[in-house]
Design a protein around this motif. Structure first.
Motif, short mmCIF file in Angstrom:
data_model
loop_
_atom_site.label_atom_id
_atom_site.label_comp_id
_atom_site.label_asym_id
_atom_site.label_seq_id
_atom_site.Cartn_x
_atom_site.Cartn_y
_atom_site.Cartn_z
N PRO A 125 0.76 -1.28 0.11
CA PRO A 125 0.04 -0.19 0.09
C PRO A 125 0.88 1.23 -0.04
O PRO A 125 1.98 1.13 0.45
CB PRO A 125 -0.62 -0.17 1.34
N ALA A 126 0.38 2.37 -0.33
CA ALA A 126 1.18 3.54 -0.52
C ALA A 126 0.14 4.79 -0.55
O ALA A 126 -1.12 4.75 -1.07
CB ALA A 126 1.87 3.55 -1.79
N VAL A 127 0.61 6.07 -0.18
CA VAL A 127 -0.02 7.07 -0.08
C VAL A 127 0.95 8.29 -0.52
O VAL A 127 2.11 8.25 -0.08
CB VAL A 127 -0.93 7.22 1.13
N ARG A 128 0.30 9.31 -1.07
CA ARG A 128 1.12 10.40 -1.47
C ARG A 128 0.03 11.90 -0.92
O ARG A 128 -1.07 11.75 -1.62
CB ARG A 128 1.32 10.48 -3.02
N VAL A 129 0.45 12.64 -0.17
CA VAL A 129 -0.09 13.91 0.25
C VAL A 129 0.62 15.06 -0.40
O VAL A 129 1.66 15.24 -0.22
CB VAL A 129 -0.01 13.64 1.66
N ARG A 130 -0.35 16.04 -0.79
CA ARG A 130 0.25 17.04 -1.44
C ARG A 130 -0.32 18.56 -0.62
O ARG A 130 -1.64 18.61 -0.64
CB ARG A 130 0.04 17.38 -2.66
N TYR A 131 0.31 19.44 -0.23
CA TYR A 131 -0.25 20.51 0.30
C TYR A 131 -0.01 21.50 -0.98
O TYR A 131 1.04 21.77 -1.59
CB TYR A 131 0.97 21.21 1.34
N ASP A 179 -3.17 10.97 -3.54
CA ASP A 179 -2.97 9.75 -4.23
C ASP A 179 -3.08 8.70 -3.47
O ASP A 179 -2.07 8.34 -2.45
CB ASP A 179 -1.79 10.05 -5.16
N LEU A 180 -3.77 7.45 -3.58
CA LEU A 180 -3.88 6.45 -2.96
C LEU A 180 -3.49 5.43 -3.96
O LEU A 180 -4.01 5.22 -5.04
CB LEU A 180 -5.23 6.17 -2.47
N GLY A 181 -2.66 4.39 -3.35
CA GLY A 181 -2.37 3.21 -4.26
C GLY A 181 -2.05 2.04 -3.39
O GLY A 181 -1.74 2.11 -2.58
N ALA A 182 -2.06 0.76 -4.30
CA ALA A 182 -1.72 -0.36 -3.97
C ALA A 182 -1.29 -1.41 -4.64
O ALA A 182 -1.64 -1.31 -5.91
CB ALA A 182 -2.92 -1.17 -3.07
N GLY A 183 -0.16 -2.18 -4.52
CA GLY A 183 0.39 -3.02 -5.67
C GLY A 183 0.58 -4.51 -5.10
O GLY A 183 0.69 -4.28 -3.84
N ILE A 184 0.49 -5.32 -5.99
CA ILE A 184 0.73 -6.72 -5.61
C ILE A 184 1.72 -7.55 -6.51
O ILE A 184 1.46 -7.17 -7.66
CB ILE A 184 -0.59 -7.59 -5.45
N THR A 185 2.69 -8.10 -6.02
CA THR A 185 3.73 -8.70 -6.62
C THR A 185 3.42 -10.43 -6.72
O THR A 185 3.30 -10.72 -5.55
CB THR A 185 5.02 -8.42 -6.22
N VAL A 186 3.20 -10.93 -7.70
CA VAL A 186 2.93 -12.55 -7.45
C VAL A 186 4.04 -13.06 -8.67
O VAL A 186 4.50 -12.33 -9.53
CB VAL A 186 1.58 -12.74 -7.85
N ALA A 239 -4.58 2.99 -8.47
CA ALA A 239 -4.42 3.96 -7.84
C ALA A 239 -5.62 4.80 -8.08
O ALA A 239 -6.23 4.82 -9.19
CB ALA A 239 -3.15 4.70 -8.34
N LEU A 240 -5.99 5.64 -7.11
CA LEU A 240 -6.91 6.71 -7.21
C LEU A 240 -6.14 8.15 -7.14
O LEU A 240 -5.55 8.45 -6.12
CB LEU A 240 -7.88 6.72 -6.13
N ASN A 241 -5.80 8.84 -8.44
CA ASN A 241 -5.26 9.99 -8.37
C ASN A 241 -5.86 11.47 -8.10
O ASN A 241 -7.01 11.38 -8.68
CB ASN A 241 -4.22 9.98 -9.71
N ASP A 242 -5.20 12.41 -7.79
CA ASP A 242 -5.61 13.74 -7.89
C ASP A 242 -7.16 13.84 -6.94
O ASP A 242 -8.15 14.53 -7.41
CB ASP A 242 -5.69 14.14 -9.30
N LEU A 243 -7.23 13.22 -5.83
CA LEU A 243 -8.37 13.32 -5.00
C LEU A 243 -7.98 14.71 -4.11
O LEU A 243 -6.89 15.11 -3.89
CB LEU A 243 -8.28 12.33 -3.91
N GLY A 244 -9.08 15.56 -4.03
CA GLY A 244 -9.12 16.86 -3.27
C GLY A 244 -9.09 17.97 -4.16
O GLY A 244 -9.72 18.04 -5.31
N GLY A 245 -8.69 19.15 -3.72
CA GLY A 245 -8.87 20.26 -4.20
C GLY A 245 -8.26 21.50 -3.52
O GLY A 245 -7.72 21.42 -2.74
N ILE A 246 -8.57 22.90 -4.26
CA ILE A 246 -8.22 24.00 -3.69
C ILE A 246 -9.17 24.85 -3.67
O ILE A 246 -10.04 25.19 -4.50
CB ILE A 246 -7.02 24.78 -4.74
N THR A 247 -9.24 25.48 -2.24
CA THR A 247 -10.30 26.56 -2.08
C THR A 247 -9.59 27.97 -2.14
O THR A 247 -8.59 28.40 -1.32
CB THR A 247 -10.80 26.45 -0.64
#
Length: 444
Positions: free
Chosen positions: A178-184, A249-256, A265-273
């Motif tokens: 699992p992975a996460v990316r947070v942007r200000y 940005d939320l993501g998850a990967g699996i290696t088999v 991944a779900l990218n570019d969630l959020g916004g600017i006020t």
């Protein structure tokens, strides 16, 4: 799509950390200890309604006949779309925390600037501009141009970790990451037209035009936003950002099977006020326009391009409350399959790398489109020093793209260049846009 992704980064062993901007679960892959990128640039443009050959043909003609224009208008899409933008990180730093000589936790942080612009216009609007409204007499036609611009600076922090699972029937190790990316985000400028409606009715005798409107335009910038009637004047410049927000940005990967990776991944969630230097224009209802006073026009006191006159005709409501601009959210699914596993300086890689990516935008806005996109690519790695690859893309705005990339890694030094669409270099009839990605980095 409105904006193109760095698809070629997904299957290139050199570019896993850069690819984590779109697929966060690739963070830390094919990395010994860490990487630093002082120079990274991505820029491009695309559209679905005009080619370079069309522009060349128009510019070469001294006079464009009605038949030529009719032929071109017949090629237009119901909705004609244009996107342009760039992503310019100021710096990016990634590093791994190993466990038993294998990456266990990966981190990254950095800063940069991004701007996206999109303009969507339907066929009827372009026909009105080119032919006029004579052929629209007695008809109600939709005119719904939509323009959006978002420019912002960002600081990001990203992290991922690896969980190893041993299936009870098989000694093969399966990893879940699992992975996460947070942007200000610090907004610099924004123009937003959410869900515009503009229907025009032309009187059969041409005496008047009726506009049925449901329009809203939100504007904000680092300078004082001008009103319609003083748009040419220069606003007061202020270094304070007019907008603040967060992106996720939320993501998850699996290696088999050791050589097969699946990522989502779900990218570019959020916004600017935006709450400073804000002007909102809105108009609902029906407006009648019955022409320009020719006496005033001849005397020079009136003009068809006079924004004051335009504001008087449309009479929009003007407010100054804050507004929120979302980001271009999208879903990304990707798979990578490698052949001939190798290891160089404790970094595992595959000689042959195949990748497939599916992208689905959640809205038609800025750098995303609801038109699905599929991308397939191949990368050959020569001793994990020189990587060469090519790929094709179907769907989205461009319809069809074919590109290539090259990346070089010599000890601690990394550089590369790529494009998703090189077709315009082959033929002016082959492509409606292109893009460019270039980077310089260091690994250690």
């Amino acid at each position: 799509m409105n904006a193109q992704l760095n698809y070629y980064t997904f299957g290139d062993p050199h570019l896993a950390n850069q690819a984590s901007e779109n697929l966060p679960s690739l963070l830390g892959d094919h990395t010994k200890t860490g990487e630093f990128y002082p120079v990274t640039l991505y820029t491009g443009f695309t559209n679905n309604f005009i080619r370079a050959s069309d522009l060349s043909a128009f510019s070469a003609q001294t006079e464009i006949s009605r038949e030529d224009m009719d032929a071109y208008l017949g090629k237009l899409k119901p909705v004609n779309q244009f996107w342009a933008g760039y992503n310019a990180p100021l710096f990016q730093f990634f590093f791994n925390v190993p466990k038993k000589r294998k990456p266990f936790i990966s981190f990254g942080f950095g800063a940069g600037h991004r701007t996206d612009f999109n303009f969507d216009v339907n066929r009827e609007f372009l026909e009105l501009l080119i032919r006029g409204n004579k052929n629209m007499a007695g008809q109600t036609v939709p005119l719904a141009p939509q323009l959006n611009l978002l420019s912002y600076n960002q600081l990001f922090l990203t992290a991922s970790t690896v969980f190893r699972i041993i299936p009870w029937k098989n000694a093969q190790v399966v990893t879940i990451k699992p992975a996460v990316r947070v942007r200000y985000l610090s907004g610099l400028a924004c123009v937003r037209m959410p869900s515009p409606t503009l229907n025009m009715y032309t009187d059969p005798e041409g005496r008047y035009l009726d506009f049925d409107t449901d329009l809203r335009i939100n504007m904000s910038s680092i300078a004082d936003t001008p009103t319609l009637n003083d748009f040419a004047s220069q606003g007061e410049f202020n270094l304070n950002s007019p907008g603040k927000g967060w992106g996720f940005d939320l993501g998850a990967g699996i290696t088999v099977l050791r050589n097969l990776q699946l990522h989502a991944a779900l990218n570019d969630l959020g916004g600017i006020t935006f709450n400073r230097n804000v002007i909102n224009y809105s108009k609902q209802g029906t407006v009648r326009y019955d022409g320009v006073d020719l006496d005033k026009l001849n005397s020079g006191s009136d003009s068809l391009l006079n924004f004051t006159k335009l504001e008087e005709i449309i009479q929009p409501e003007k407010t100054y409350e804050s507004f929120r601009s979302p980001l271009g959210a999208r879903l990304i699914l990707s798979g990578m399959y490698g052949l001939q596993a190798r290891k160089r300086r404790r970094i595992p890689y595959f000689v042959h790398n195949l990748s497939f990516t599916y992208v689905q935008g959640l809205r038609d806005y800025l750098n995303t489109t609801t038109k699905p996109i599929a991308h397939a690519a191949y990368t050959y790695s020569f001793k994990n020093i020189l990587n060469l690859g090519t790929g094709v893309t179907l769907g989205g705005i461009s319809g069809f793209m074919a590109g290539a990339h090259l990346s070089l890694k010599a000890n601690w030094f990394k550089l590369g260049i790529a494009s998703n669409n090189l077709l315009p270099l082959i033929s002016t009839r082959a492509g409606r846009g292109t893009d460019l990605h270039a980077f310089l980095g260091f690994s250690f």
